[in-house]
Design an enzyme around this catalytic site. Sequence first.
Site, PDB file in Angstrom:
ATOM      1  N   ARG A   1     -14.474   1.881   4.765  1.00  5.58           N
ATOM      2  CA  ARG A   1     -13.580   0.855   4.259  1.00  5.58           C
ATOM      3  C   ARG A   1     -12.547   0.493   5.335  1.00  5.58           C
ATOM      4  O   ARG A   1     -12.186   1.307   6.181  1.00  5.58           O
ATOM      5  CB  ARG A   1     -12.839   1.349   3.014  1.00  5.58           C
ATOM      6  CG  ARG A   1     -13.742   1.735   1.855  1.00  5.58           C
ATOM      7  CD  ARG A   1     -14.396   0.574   1.163  1.00  5.58           C
ATOM      8  NE  ARG A   1     -13.450  -0.299   0.485  1.00  5.58           N
ATOM      9  CZ  ARG A   1     -13.805  -1.366  -0.240  1.00  5.58           C
ATOM     10  NH1 ARG A   1     -15.082  -1.710  -0.348  1.00  5.58           N
ATOM     11  NH2 ARG A   1     -12.905  -2.115  -0.834  1.00  5.58           N
TER      12      ARG A   1
ATOM     13  N   CYS B   1       0.821  -1.207   0.000  1.00  9.33           N
ATOM     14  CA  CYS B   1       0.000   0.000   0.000  1.00  9.33           C
ATOM     15  C   CYS B   1       0.858   1.261   0.000  1.00  9.33           C
ATOM     16  O   CYS B   1       1.626   1.494   0.935  1.00  9.33           O
ATOM     17  CB  CYS B   1      -0.918  -0.003   1.226  1.00  9.33           C
ATOM     18  SG  CYS B   1      -1.887   1.503   1.398  1.00  9.33           S
TER      19      CYS B   1
ATOM     20  N   THR C   1      -9.143   0.156   5.816  1.00  6.51           N
ATOM     21  CA  THR C   1      -7.921   0.537   5.129  1.00  6.51           C
ATOM     22  C   THR C   1      -6.701   0.511   6.043  1.00  6.51           C
ATOM     23  O   THR C   1      -6.796   0.522   7.266  1.00  6.51           O
ATOM     24  CB  THR C   1      -8.067   1.955   4.553  1.00  6.51           C
ATOM     25  OG1 THR C   1      -8.350   2.873   5.632  1.00  6.51           O
ATOM     26  CG2 THR C   1      -9.201   2.023   3.536  1.00  6.51           C
TER      27      THR C   1
END
Length: 317
Positions: free
Chosen positions: A123, A54, A125
């Site tokens: 979400r 990420c 994340t």
Amino acid sequence: MSRDTTSQSDVRKQPIEKDGSFKRPDTQFRNWIEKEGKFAPEAGRYHLFVAYVCPWAMRTLIFRKLKGLEDIIGVTVASSRMDEHGWPFAKIDNFPGVEDDPFYGSEHIKDLYLRVDPNYTGRFTVPILWDKKLETIVNNESSEIIRILNSAFNDLLPAEKAALDFYPAHLREEIDSVNDWVYHTVNNGVYKTGFATTQAAYEASLHPLFQSLDKLENMLAGNEYLIGGQLTEADIRLYVTIIRFDVAYYGAFKCNIRDIRHGYPAIYKWLKRLYWTEPAFQSTTHFDHIKGGYYSLTSINPTKVVPVGPLPPIEPL
């Protein structure tokens, strides 16, 4: 029976607009670490949860290393290969370098969110800046976490590390300006391109992406850094996208008008200098996780076959 949260965790259920374009949802935990506040700067109190694939998480890892915060803020690495429940810990996917949740034995990053708020609707994340004392999420917005790391712990650091400022007051207006268009057209532009589900939406993001790369090429021609002749937040935010470009975005996300190594000599020189001369960049770049993560997304690569090239993933200076 627990509720179905796959709409929040499954990358195949990304928020796509009616025209086929990808829209990134806003993050929801936006607290700050500050003296006398609810979240005060303390050594050992805070922890980062990240995934090496990420780019948003990588921002925080670079700042942590640059500022010398390794003994003050811990890190746990989740798998870069997402499943329908999001980012797994090692007990679900024991990919090399992946770790278990050291606090609760969670199976996925989503378990941390639901521990804090069982009714959370955003979400799941990374990165997460976690407070071990209050057992909650301080912040999950990377652009804010890196500013926290830039200054909030200075009183706990040696003078030479405290003096490092990657968002200096005299350059902030210019940094903010560059960050804005780079975010929309490059950092997030590759995702808008890669996750587009119509030709029109794909091209509507692809062309601004390469127009911005052309602009960045001109900015870096003859310069070591983007702004002010020094390493700033703007370089770090751009690096995390460019280091992934040739090995992932060019192929997996169809960002293939030009690659960086052949199409943008000034950008590539800047990239190689950061990677090969500053340990904070090289030590947080994990090409196996980057390639393994992006090419495991069945929505864009149903076979999950990971390409061998490009070789080397980054060339020597």
